[in-house]
Design a protein around this motif. Structure first.
Motif, PDB file in Angstrom:
ATOM      1  N   LEU A 265       6.971   9.738   2.196  1.00 17.44           N
ATOM      2  CA  LEU A 265       6.945  11.056   2.121  1.00 17.44           C
ATOM      3  C   LEU A 265       5.967  11.613   3.067  1.00 17.44           C
ATOM      4  N   PHE A 266       5.046  10.851   3.914  1.00 14.87           N
ATOM      5  CA  PHE A 266       3.929  11.494   4.811  1.00 14.87           C
ATOM      6  C   PHE A 266       4.709  10.878   6.166  1.00 14.87           C
ATOM      7  N   ASP A 267       4.489  11.846   7.338  1.00 12.60           N
ATOM      8  CA  ASP A 267       4.728  11.465   8.365  1.00 12.60           C
ATOM      9  C   ASP A 267       3.515  10.520   9.008  1.00 12.60           C
ATOM     10  N   ASP A 268       3.917   9.675  10.104  1.00 10.82           N
ATOM     11  CA  ASP A 268       2.853   8.759  10.572  1.00 10.82           C
ATOM     12  C   ASP A 268       1.730   9.283  11.305  1.00 10.82           C
ATOM     13  N   THR A 269       1.748  10.777  11.455  1.00 10.36           N
ATOM     14  CA  THR A 269       0.493  11.212  12.016  1.00 10.36           C
ATOM     15  C   THR A 269      -0.647  11.310  10.914  1.00 10.36           C
ATOM     16  N   ARG A 270      -0.318  11.185   9.683  1.00 14.62           N
ATOM     17  CA  ARG A 270      -1.117  11.306   8.496  1.00 14.62           C
ATOM     18  C   ARG A 270      -1.166   9.985   7.927  1.00 14.62           C
ATOM     19  N   ARG A 271      -1.807   9.197   8.903  1.00 16.41           N
ATOM     20  CA  ARG A 271      -1.842   7.708   8.727  1.00 16.41           C
ATOM     21  C   ARG A 271      -2.999   7.228   7.619  1.00 16.41           C
ATOM     22  N   GLU A 272      -3.986   8.237   7.658  1.00 13.79           N
ATOM     23  CA  GLU A 272      -5.017   8.013   6.753  1.00 13.79           C
ATOM     24  C   GLU A 272      -4.672   7.964   5.005  1.00 13.79           C
ATOM     25  N   ILE A 273      -3.667   8.975   5.079  1.00 15.74           N
ATOM     26  CA  ILE A 273      -3.296   8.953   3.607  1.00 15.74           C
ATOM     27  C   ILE A 273      -2.535   7.668   3.512  1.00 15.74           C
ATOM     28  N   LYS A 274      -1.413   7.440   4.225  1.00 18.67           N
ATOM     29  CA  LYS A 274      -0.813   6.308   3.972  1.00 18.67           C
ATOM     30  C   LYS A 274      -1.427   4.776   3.944  1.00 18.67           C
ATOM     31  N   ALA A 275      -2.440   4.806   4.684  1.00 16.70           N
ATOM     32  CA  ALA A 275      -3.460   3.791   4.388  1.00 16.70           C
ATOM     33  C   ALA A 275      -4.162   3.920   2.974  1.00 16.70           C
ATOM     34  N   GLY A 276      -4.605   5.035   2.604  1.00 24.49           N
ATOM     35  CA  GLY A 276      -5.125   4.947   1.299  1.00 24.49           C
ATOM     36  C   GLY A 276      -4.228   4.677   0.280  1.00 24.49           C
ATOM     37  N   ILE A 277      -3.074   4.944   0.187  1.00 25.03           N
ATOM     38  CA  ILE A 277      -1.963   4.604  -0.764  1.00 25.03           C
ATOM     39  C   ILE A 277      -1.722   3.348  -0.623  1.00 25.03           C
ATOM     40  N   ASN A 278      -1.777   2.719   0.481  1.00 24.40           N
ATOM     41  CA  ASN A 278      -1.554   1.105   0.680  1.00 24.40           C
ATOM     42  C   ASN A 278      -2.816   0.574   0.243  1.00 24.40           C
ATOM     43  N   PHE A 279      -3.993   0.799   0.452  1.00 19.56           N
ATOM     44  CA  PHE A 279      -5.113   0.091   0.104  1.00 19.56           C
ATOM     45  C   PHE A 279      -5.152   0.102  -1.750  1.00 19.56           C
ATOM     46  N   ALA A 280      -5.107   1.387  -2.185  1.00 21.10           N
ATOM     47  CA  ALA A 280      -5.128   1.737  -3.584  1.00 21.10           C
ATOM     48  C   ALA A 280      -4.145   0.641  -4.391  1.00 21.10           C
ATOM     49  N   ALA A 281      -2.996   0.794  -3.956  1.00 21.86           N
ATOM     50  CA  ALA A 281      -1.652  -0.212  -4.528  1.00 21.86           C
ATOM     51  C   ALA A 281      -2.104  -1.708  -4.278  1.00 21.86           C
ATOM     52  N   THR A 282      -2.641  -1.978  -3.235  1.00 23.48           N
ATOM     53  CA  THR A 282      -2.893  -3.415  -3.139  1.00 23.48           C
ATOM     54  C   THR A 282      -3.956  -3.897  -4.014  1.00 23.48           C
ATOM     55  N   ILE A 283      -4.941  -3.107  -4.072  1.00 18.43           N
ATOM     56  CA  ILE A 283      -6.153  -3.311  -4.856  1.00 18.43           C
ATOM     57  C   ILE A 283      -5.740  -3.348  -6.410  1.00 18.43           C
ATOM     58  N   LEU A 284      -4.696  -2.560  -6.782  1.00 16.05           N
ATOM     59  CA  LEU A 284      -4.339  -2.416  -8.105  1.00 16.05           C
ATOM     60  C   LEU A 284      -3.456  -3.922  -8.288  1.00 16.05           C
ATOM     61  N   LEU A 285      -2.801  -4.191  -7.276  1.00 13.61           N
ATOM     62  CA  LEU A 285      -2.089  -5.457  -7.335  1.00 13.61           C
ATOM     63  C   LEU A 285      -3.022  -6.447  -7.581  1.00 13.61           C
ATOM     64  N   VAL A 286      -4.084  -6.565  -6.882  1.00 16.08           N
ATOM     65  CA  VAL A 286      -5.089  -8.014  -7.165  1.00 16.08           C
ATOM     66  C   VAL A 286      -5.367  -8.046  -8.760  1.00 16.08           C
ATOM     67  N   ALA A 287      -5.929  -6.646  -9.009  1.00  9.65           N
ATOM     68  CA  ALA A 287      -6.223  -6.519 -10.390  1.00  9.65           C
ATOM     69  C   ALA A 287      -5.039  -6.973 -11.389  1.00  9.65           C
ATOM     70  N   VAL A 288      -3.896  -6.556 -11.273  1.00  7.84           N
ATOM     71  CA  VAL A 288      -2.933  -6.940 -12.063  1.00  7.84           C
ATOM     72  C   VAL A 288      -2.873  -8.348 -12.245  1.00  7.84           C
ATOM     73  N   ALA A 289      -2.708  -8.945 -10.804  1.00  5.54           N
ATOM     74  CA  ALA A 289      -2.761 -10.392 -10.823  1.00  5.54           C
ATOM     75  C   ALA A 289      -3.573 -11.326 -11.539  1.00  5.54           C
ATOM     76  N   ILE A 290      -4.908 -10.998 -11.428  1.00  9.54           N
ATOM     77  CA  ILE A 290      -5.931 -11.418 -12.160  1.00  9.54           C
ATOM     78  C   ILE A 290      -5.746 -11.311 -13.582  1.00  9.54           C
ATOM     79  N   ALA A 291      -5.317 -10.136 -14.042  1.00 12.09           N
ATOM     80  CA  ALA A 291      -4.840 -10.023 -15.567  1.00 12.09           C
ATOM     81  C   ALA A 291      -3.498 -10.721 -15.847  1.00 12.09           C
ATOM     82  N   LEU A 292      -2.578 -10.897 -15.089  1.00 15.35           N
ATOM     83  CA  LEU A 292      -1.451 -11.702 -15.518  1.00 15.35           C
ATOM     84  C   LEU A 292      -1.966 -13.390 -15.308  1.00 15.35           C
ATOM     85  N   LEU A 293      -2.820 -13.788 -14.490  1.00 12.87           N
ATOM     86  CA  LEU A 293      -3.360 -15.124 -14.378  1.00 12.87           C
ATOM     87  C   LEU A 293      -3.926 -15.357 -15.800  1.00 12.87           C
TER      88      LEU A 293
END
Length: 542
Positions: free
Chosen positions: A24-52
């Motif tokens: 939904l965001f253009d590549d010029t707004r890379r900080e927003i895309k990086a923030g989405i990526n980072f938040a999703a990956t952190i949540l993924l690690v938390a979910v993986a720990i809970a699943l383990l």
């Protein structure tokens, strides 16, 4: 159903949603895309720990060994089913850990080297997690292709002649492997009438004798597709060049790509061709043993012959894959526990090393290698050397930090005690020797495995020492590289996790032994999938 009942699907939905959101965001707004990526990956690690923790809890309570999730509430084997046990939870967590560290590294500069980096990053994580959690061969193919499609874009990220050439070779090889995947799946379905893994385990012992050849042919073709990804010799000539050409964060994440092939081979070998498989018992194990030993030997020669740090890392991946495949070929329950420990330790170490390569290369002067070889061949003027007095050189802090990280990677890869690489290899070798009948001689394959593990460790130590001297202790002066904290921090985190495995070696090995017991006793796994009834809803079953 509670939220915990839906936890197993979150490692797939989180990356999928994050990837869609970044579009939904253009590549010029890379900080927003990086923030989405980072938040999703952190949540993924938390979910993986809970699943383990969830898979560990249900196992200790003795109620069930797996967590299942029926998409659309269709019962297995008719519907799509996701399955989580100790092994798959470990792999999801490992993918999340590598993902968050590779992402942190990429934020220094690599995220800006091309378009759609963050979308491709999340789609790769989705494909990885889906492959680890699916309980169906066809959906394994779907997630396999999602993973590969994303990896094509990430490998080409940053352009460059060498990267494009390696990327085109990588794409061609994996397209061929995907074709073999479909052919193998088609043959297996034609014989058994199902692609659900648990249902396959029930039907394979009852396959008529005249259909066994077709079944084994399908399994062999399917296995070749996975072994291409696992990097088994002679299917692995593409791997060192590809990993050396990839950008540092992509290469760091690719460290788990070969382990996808190893994971599937391990899962299907023990589930479909274990002790309960009747006439198909042990199918392919001898081939895996021989292929694994050949891969270790090939990787060892490559490690010693490597003239660049990137190719040294690539051949180290092959040594790791060969060790795992040979251990799977042993088919021993005690060896599998050490194998899983080695899988985690080697993957973390190689990921750190692949990201460290770029930082080390920044310190090397262009042409220094050629000049060093020339000086070694023709010598220097002794009279000039006599007038030079070397009092010593103060090592810049950057080089000192890189040197420590490089030394620790070398020790971990070589399996030097007391680090986790040594613990995992010692666990496998001791299990191999103790599992043999005292009255019968130890098979030649066991001695070959022991010898190659020792020789490969020594070769890694020699090659890493040689590279370390040329980089950090050379008489030729290089330039102090510019390294940001955001680049060295992920490498330090991965090495620290390996050191943590060393300190907690006992509990981790016990956990891996429990996972190995479940793999070698798939009865509960099968019953938990086939015997699960659809969940009841107020409006009826969907």
């Amino acid at each position: 159903m509670s939220f915990l009942d839906h936890l197993i699907i979150m490692p797939i939905l989180l990356p999928l949603g994050a990837a869609a959101l970044t579009l939904l965001f253009d590549d010029t707004r890379r900080e927003i895309k990086a923030g989405i990526n980072f938040a999703a990956t952190i949540l993924l690690v938390a979910v993986a720990i809970a699943l383990l923790m969830q898979t560990d809890a249900v196992t200790r309570e003795g109620t069930e060994l797996t967590v299942t999730y029926q998409l659309g509430n269709w019962p297995a084997p008719f519907g799509i089913v996701l399955v989580a046990d100790r092994l798959s939870a470990i792999m999801v967590l490992l993918a999340g850990i590598l993902g968050i560290n590779a992402l942190i590294y990429s934020m220094a500069r690599w995220q800006a080297a091309g378009p759609h980096f963050h979308m491709l990053f999340q789609m790769l994580l989705m494909g990885l997690n889906g492959a680890f959690l699916t309980g169906d061969l066809f959906n394994l193919f779907v997630f396999f292709e999602v993973m590969l499609a994303a990896s094509y874009g990430l490998l080409l990220h940053g352009s460059g002649v060498l990267r494009v050439r390696a990327g085109l070779h990588y794409i061609a090889i994996n397209l061929a492997a995907s074709s073999l995947f479909l052919i193998g799946v088609s043959l297996i379905y034609g014989v058994t009438g199902t692609l659900n893994m648990a249902d396959l385990a029930l039907r394979i012992p009852h396959v008529p004798a005249n259909d066994l050849g077709l079944l084994h042919a399908g399994a062999a073709i399917l296995g070749i597709a996975f072994l291409v990804k696992a990097g088994m010799w002679p299917l692995n000539f593409w791997l060192p060049t590809t990993y050396a050409a990839a950008s540092a964060p992509v290469a760091g994440l690719f460290a788990i790509m070969t382990k996808v092939g190893v994971y599937i081979v391990l899962r299907l070998t023990l589930l479909l061709f274990g002790e309960h498989a009747g006439a198909s018992f042990g199918f392919g194990q001898t081939f895996l043993m021989i292929g694994g030993l050949a891969t270790i030997a090939f990787g060892t020669v490559g490690v010693l012959a490597s003239q660049s740090t990137g190719r040294l890392a690539g051949y180290s991946v092959l040594v790791s894959s060969g060790t795992l495949l040979a251990a799977i070929g042993m088919g021993d329950r005690a060896v599998t526990g050490g194998l899983l420990f080695y899988l985690v330790s080697s993957t973390l170490t190689i990921s750190a090393f692949l990201m460290l390569v770029e930082l080390i290369e920044r310190a090397r002067v262009a042409g220094a290698d050629v000049l060093a070889v020339t000086m070694e061949a023709y010598g220097e003027d002794d009279e000039e050397l006599e007038h030079e007095e070397e009092v010593g050189v103060v090592i810049p802090s950057t080089m000192a930090i890189l040197g420590v990280c490089f030394a620790l990677c070398g020790l971990l890869l070589s399996g030097v005690p007391p680090f986790s690489g040594f613990i995992s290899k010692f666990a496998m070798l001791s299990a191999v020797l103790q599992s043999e009948d005292a009255a019968s001689p130890i098979p030649a394959s066991t001695w070959w495995l022991i010898g190659l593990l020792i020789i490969s460790g020594l070769a890694s130590l020699i090659a890493m020492t040689r590279t370390g001297i040329a980089t950090f202790w050379a008489t030729l002066e290089g330039q102090t590289p510019s390294v940001r904290v955001i680049e060295i921090a992920p490498i330090a985190i991965l090495i620290a996790l390996c050191l943590g495995l060393t300190v907690a070696g006992g509990p981790v090995l016990r956990f891996m032994d429990l996972a190995a017991d479940a793999l070698h006793t798939p009865t509960d796994y099968i019953e938990d999938i086939i015997g699960t009834t659809p969940a009841a809803h107020a409006g009826g079953a969907s």
